[in-house]
Design a protein around this motif. Sequence first.
Motif, PDB file in Angstrom:
ATOM      1  N   UNK A  67     -12.418 -11.922  47.715  1.00  0.00           N
ATOM      2  CA  UNK A  67     -11.474 -11.940  46.600  1.00  0.00           C
ATOM      3  C   UNK A  67     -10.446 -10.827  46.743  1.00  0.00           C
ATOM      4  N   UNK A  68      -9.240 -11.071  46.247  1.00  0.00           N
ATOM      5  CA  UNK A  68      -8.233 -10.019  46.198  1.00  0.00           C
ATOM      6  C   UNK A  68      -8.669  -8.952  45.196  1.00  0.00           C
ATOM      7  N   UNK A  69      -8.366  -7.684  45.445  1.00  0.00           N
ATOM      8  CA  UNK A  69      -8.788  -6.603  44.543  1.00  0.00           C
ATOM      9  C   UNK A  69      -7.923  -6.523  43.284  1.00  0.00           C
ATOM     10  N   UNK A  70      -8.104  -7.502  42.394  1.00  0.00           N
ATOM     11  CA  UNK A  70      -7.338  -7.526  41.150  1.00  0.00           C
ATOM     12  C   UNK A  70      -8.292  -7.416  39.964  1.00  0.00           C
ATOM     13  N   UNK A  71      -7.758  -6.970  38.831  1.00  0.00           N
ATOM     14  CA  UNK A  71      -8.527  -6.877  37.595  1.00  0.00           C
ATOM     15  C   UNK A  71      -7.783  -7.599  36.487  1.00  0.00           C
ATOM     16  N   UNK A  72      -8.535  -8.268  35.614  1.00  0.00           N
ATOM     17  CA  UNK A  72      -7.949  -8.979  34.488  1.00  0.00           C
ATOM     18  C   UNK A  72      -8.362  -8.320  33.169  1.00  0.00           C
ATOM     19  N   UNK A  73      -7.733  -8.774  32.101  1.00  0.00           N
ATOM     20  CA  UNK A  73      -7.995  -8.175  30.792  1.00  0.00           C
ATOM     21  C   UNK A  73      -9.322  -8.604  30.196  1.00  0.00           C
ATOM     22  N   UNK A  74      -9.944  -9.608  30.768  1.00  0.00           N
ATOM     23  CA  UNK A  74     -11.203 -10.127  30.246  1.00  0.00           C
ATOM     24  C   UNK A  74     -12.009 -10.711  31.385  1.00  0.00           C
ATOM     25  N   UNK A  75     -13.266 -11.042  31.114  1.00  0.00           N
ATOM     26  CA  UNK A  75     -14.105 -11.716  32.100  1.00  0.00           C
ATOM     27  C   UNK A  75     -15.008 -12.700  31.379  1.00  0.00           C
ATOM     28  N   UNK A  76     -15.887 -13.346  32.135  1.00  0.00           N
ATOM     29  CA  UNK A  76     -16.738 -14.375  31.553  1.00  0.00           C
ATOM     30  C   UNK A  76     -18.212 -14.038  31.556  1.00  0.00           C
ATOM     31  N   UNK A  77     -18.534 -12.752  31.645  1.00  0.00           N
ATOM     32  CA  UNK A  77     -19.948 -12.371  31.768  1.00  0.00           C
ATOM     33  C   UNK A  77     -20.764 -12.697  30.529  1.00  0.00           C
ATOM     34  N   UNK A  78     -20.116 -12.794  29.375  1.00  0.00           N
ATOM     35  CA  UNK A  78     -20.849 -13.133  28.161  1.00  0.00           C
ATOM     36  C   UNK A  78     -21.559 -14.475  28.292  1.00  0.00           C
ATOM     37  N   UNK A  79     -20.900 -15.419  28.948  1.00  0.00           N
ATOM     38  CA  UNK A  79     -21.489 -16.752  29.118  1.00  0.00           C
ATOM     39  C   UNK A  79     -22.156 -16.937  30.473  1.00  0.00           C
ATOM     40  N   UNK A  80     -21.687 -16.198  31.481  1.00  0.00           N
ATOM     41  CA  UNK A  80     -22.162 -16.426  32.848  1.00  0.00           C
ATOM     42  C   UNK A  80     -23.161 -15.369  33.332  1.00  0.00           C
ATOM     43  N   UNK A  81     -23.421 -14.359  32.520  1.00  0.00           N
ATOM     44  CA  UNK A  81     -24.387 -13.343  32.902  1.00  0.00           C
ATOM     45  C   UNK A  81     -23.738 -12.172  33.618  1.00  0.00           C
ATOM     46  N   UNK A  82     -24.456 -11.049  33.739  1.00  0.00           N
ATOM     47  CA  UNK A  82     -23.891  -9.833  34.344  1.00  0.00           C
ATOM     48  C   UNK A  82     -23.359 -10.039  35.754  1.00  0.00           C
ATOM     49  N   UNK A  83     -24.028 -10.890  36.531  1.00  0.00           N
ATOM     50  CA  UNK A  83     -23.586 -11.126  37.903  1.00  0.00           C
ATOM     51  C   UNK A  83     -22.696 -12.355  38.031  1.00  0.00           C
ATOM     52  N   UNK A  84     -22.577 -13.123  36.953  1.00  0.00           N
ATOM     53  CA  UNK A  84     -21.850 -14.382  37.016  1.00  0.00           C
ATOM     54  C   UNK A  84     -22.719 -15.568  37.366  1.00  0.00           C
ATOM     55  N   UNK A  85     -23.904 -15.298  37.899  1.00  0.00           N
ATOM     56  CA  UNK A  85     -24.839 -16.359  38.280  1.00  0.00           C
ATOM     57  C   UNK A  85     -26.053 -16.348  37.364  1.00  0.00           C
ATOM     58  N   UNK A  86     -25.792 -16.214  36.061  1.00  0.00           N
ATOM     59  CA  UNK A  86     -26.863 -16.202  35.089  1.00  0.00           C
ATOM     60  C   UNK A  86     -27.742 -14.978  35.241  1.00  0.00           C
ATOM     61  N   UNK A  87     -29.044 -15.194  35.144  1.00  0.00           N
ATOM     62  CA  UNK A  87     -29.997 -14.092  35.278  1.00  0.00           C
ATOM     63  C   UNK A  87     -30.528 -13.970  36.697  1.00  0.00           C
ATOM     64  N   UNK A  88     -29.849 -14.604  37.627  1.00  0.00           N
ATOM     65  CA  UNK A  88     -30.319 -14.581  39.008  1.00  0.00           C
ATOM     66  C   UNK A  88     -30.282 -13.162  39.556  1.00  0.00           C
ATOM     67  N   UNK A  89     -31.387 -12.717  40.087  1.00  0.00           N
ATOM     68  CA  UNK A  89     -31.475 -11.396  40.697  1.00  0.00           C
ATOM     69  C   UNK A  89     -31.853 -11.572  42.158  1.00  0.00           C
TER      70      UNK A  89
END
Length: 308
Positions: A67-89
């Motif tokens: 991914x390009x090193x960019x940052x946005x004003x928001x993210x989707x971790x609330x619905x997708x989990x801390x890693x983005x892949x749910x609770x997958x560790x």
Amino acid sequence: MARKVAIVSDSGIDGALALATAMFDSRLDVVGVVASAGNVSATQATRNVQTLVSYLDPPKWPRLGAALPVEYDLDGRQLHGPSGLGALEVQPVELHHSHPGDKLLADTIRSFGGELTLLNLGPLTLLATLFEREPELARLVRDIVVVGGSWREPGDVSAVAEFHMYCDPAAARRILHLGAPVTLLPLDVTRRLLVAPAELFQWTDKDCHRHRLLRRIASYGFCACAQYYGIEGIYLQDLLGVCYLSRFALFKAQPMSVDVETRGELTRGMTVFDLRPRVSRPHNVNVALEADIQGVRDYLRQVLSSMD
């Protein structure tokens, strides 16, 4: 002949299921997968893509881009989990030499000039950066399919804006006016695919490592949607993009004049559809307006249940 596809994904729960579906669909030849910040940070998105491909171990491995090193004003971790892949560790699987996503896409477009479809399942920053630097590449892509935007359906970030468009509206606007063939799948279509837990778990009911992985990723999404939205199920929006490429006949689309609001205090990221009958504006985007959702479900069941 399988359709050659390069996918840009911001590595959330529906993105993981979309990537799995695309890589195991015999009608699609996924030649590249590029991570994008969006649901999670750029670094995490890159790790997620590499981890997913490694764990799923598809019949043919695509080239992977960071991914390009960019940052946005928001993210989707609330619905997708801390890693983005749910609770997958899982221990991140990182490549020793990670290729920058925009450069990998440029090489891939040149390699398959005229045959390659770009499927964008995240903010459009990466594609806008690529084509701004090398505008001649726009003439070499077969088409660009974008999951994002909203017409008559309420937004999912604000009253009028969809997440991918809201993250980088200026980039979205550049892609819609790129001049290349662009198809948009807005929330009006993608939000129709609400999948209940029992249905998804039936599609992935085998006792194999691939199905176990997808069930574990999806479980977090079901809990999050029940908690925050009070619904029993998850919207698998990104999967509509994959289905559109593989089962085009299930969709009805028409050319329209579409733009993106870039600066409005209340309307940032809003996709604006110009329907005025007496104003002559060229149609710049093909918009998917309807989908045979039962046909989409049958397609997903067929592909996902074939994995072992």
